[in-house]
Design a protein around this motif. Structure first.
Motif, PDB file in Angstrom:
ATOM      1  N   SER A  96     -27.708  13.861 -13.125  1.00 35.97           N
ATOM      2  CA  SER A  96     -28.145  12.569 -12.613  1.00 35.97           C
ATOM      3  C   SER A  96     -29.542  12.197 -13.090  1.00 35.97           C
ATOM      4  O   SER A  96     -29.969  11.069 -12.915  1.00 35.97           O
TER       5      SER A  96
ATOM      6  N   GLU B  25     -18.422   2.924 -15.092  1.00 32.84           N
ATOM      7  CA  GLU B  25     -19.850   3.035 -14.777  1.00 32.84           C
ATOM      8  C   GLU B  25     -20.585   1.726 -15.051  1.00 32.84           C
ATOM      9  O   GLU B  25     -21.587   1.441 -14.405  1.00 32.84           O
TER      10      GLU B  25
ATOM     11  N   TYR C 290     -14.734   0.718  -5.004  1.00 32.37           N
ATOM     12  CA  TYR C 290     -15.302   0.650  -6.343  1.00 32.37           C
ATOM     13  C   TYR C 290     -14.522  -0.356  -7.176  1.00 32.37           C
ATOM     14  O   TYR C 290     -13.378  -0.687  -6.864  1.00 32.37           O
TER      15      TYR C 290
ATOM     16  N   ASN D 177     -19.751  -0.366 -11.988  1.00 34.01           N
ATOM     17  CA  ASN D 177     -20.341   0.195 -10.773  1.00 34.01           C
ATOM     18  C   ASN D 177     -21.685   0.837 -11.124  1.00 34.01           C
ATOM     19  O   ASN D 177     -21.773   2.053 -11.271  1.00 34.01           O
TER      20      ASN D 177
ATOM     21  N   THR E  23     -23.434   4.582 -10.283  1.00 33.50           N
ATOM     22  CA  THR E  23     -22.339   5.392  -9.762  1.00 33.50           C
ATOM     23  C   THR E  23     -21.835   6.290 -10.874  1.00 33.50           C
ATOM     24  O   THR E  23     -21.545   5.819 -11.968  1.00 33.50           O
ATOM     25  N   ASP E  24     -21.743   7.579 -10.589  1.00 30.50           N
ATOM     26  CA  ASP E  24     -21.199   8.538 -11.539  1.00 30.50           C
ATOM     27  C   ASP E  24     -19.689   8.565 -11.371  1.00 30.50           C
ATOM     28  O   ASP E  24     -19.184   8.786 -10.268  1.00 30.50           O
ATOM     29  N   ALA E  25     -18.968   8.348 -12.457  1.00 33.20           N
ATOM     30  CA  ALA E  25     -17.500   8.304 -12.402  1.00 33.20           C
ATOM     31  C   ALA E  25     -16.900   9.629 -11.944  1.00 33.20           C
ATOM     32  O   ALA E  25     -15.791   9.666 -11.434  1.00 33.20           O
TER      33      ALA E  25
ATOM     34  N   THR F 117     -16.765   4.954 -19.139  1.00 36.14           N
ATOM     35  CA  THR F 117     -17.891   4.081 -19.480  1.00 36.14           C
ATOM     36  C   THR F 117     -17.746   2.721 -18.816  1.00 36.14           C
ATOM     37  O   THR F 117     -18.697   2.197 -18.225  1.00 36.14           O
TER      38      THR F 117
END
Length: 129
Positions: free
Chosen positions: A30, A96, A113, A99, A102-104, A93
């Motif tokens: 992150s 993300e 989402y 969103n 936000t980590d997929a 990709t």
């Protein structure tokens, strides 16, 4: 003496497995780690974070995530048997992009989402002159 050495190795091995499973030894993806912390910019008091609208060229559908779902399985379910021309990396990709922040790979059950919708390739070919 061998017994003490073996016992010590077992204790070290058990601790390292415990530490790896609870804290982890992989770098933080992150980017919030202290080593790679970005320089902080001053925020104006009272400024609120605004939601970034999704790019217009990506169609999407909002879905509430259920237990066991992944980004890929939800996108597959939204296309109901249609052939998806996008590969896994593009789906992640696009998710993300739709969103932000936000980590997929870390979506949460019960949260809503935006998931990308890709046009059916048969429809695209029929629309071409």
């Amino acid at each position: 003496m061998k017994q003490v050495l073996v016992f010590g190795l077992v204790v070290v091995l058990a601790f390292s497995v415990y530490y790896d499973l609870t804290e982890g030894t992989l770098p933080d993806r992150s980017g919030t780690g202290a080593a790679d912390a970005p320089e902080l910019q001053e925020e104006t008091p009272g400024a609120q974070e605004q939601e970034v609208p999704p790019p217009l060229e990506i169609s999407y559908q909002e879905v509430i995530v259920q237990s066991g779902h992944t980004v890929y399985t939800i996108v597959q379910a939204l296309h109901q048997g249609q052939v998806i021309e996008a590969n896994f990396e593009r789906i992640v990709t696009d998710f993300e992009l739709l969103n932000p922040q936000t980590d997929a790979h870390a979506i949460q059950t019960g949260q809503t989402y935006r998931f990308p919708i890709y046009p059916d390739q048969a429809q695209l070919q029929s629309q071409r002159p």
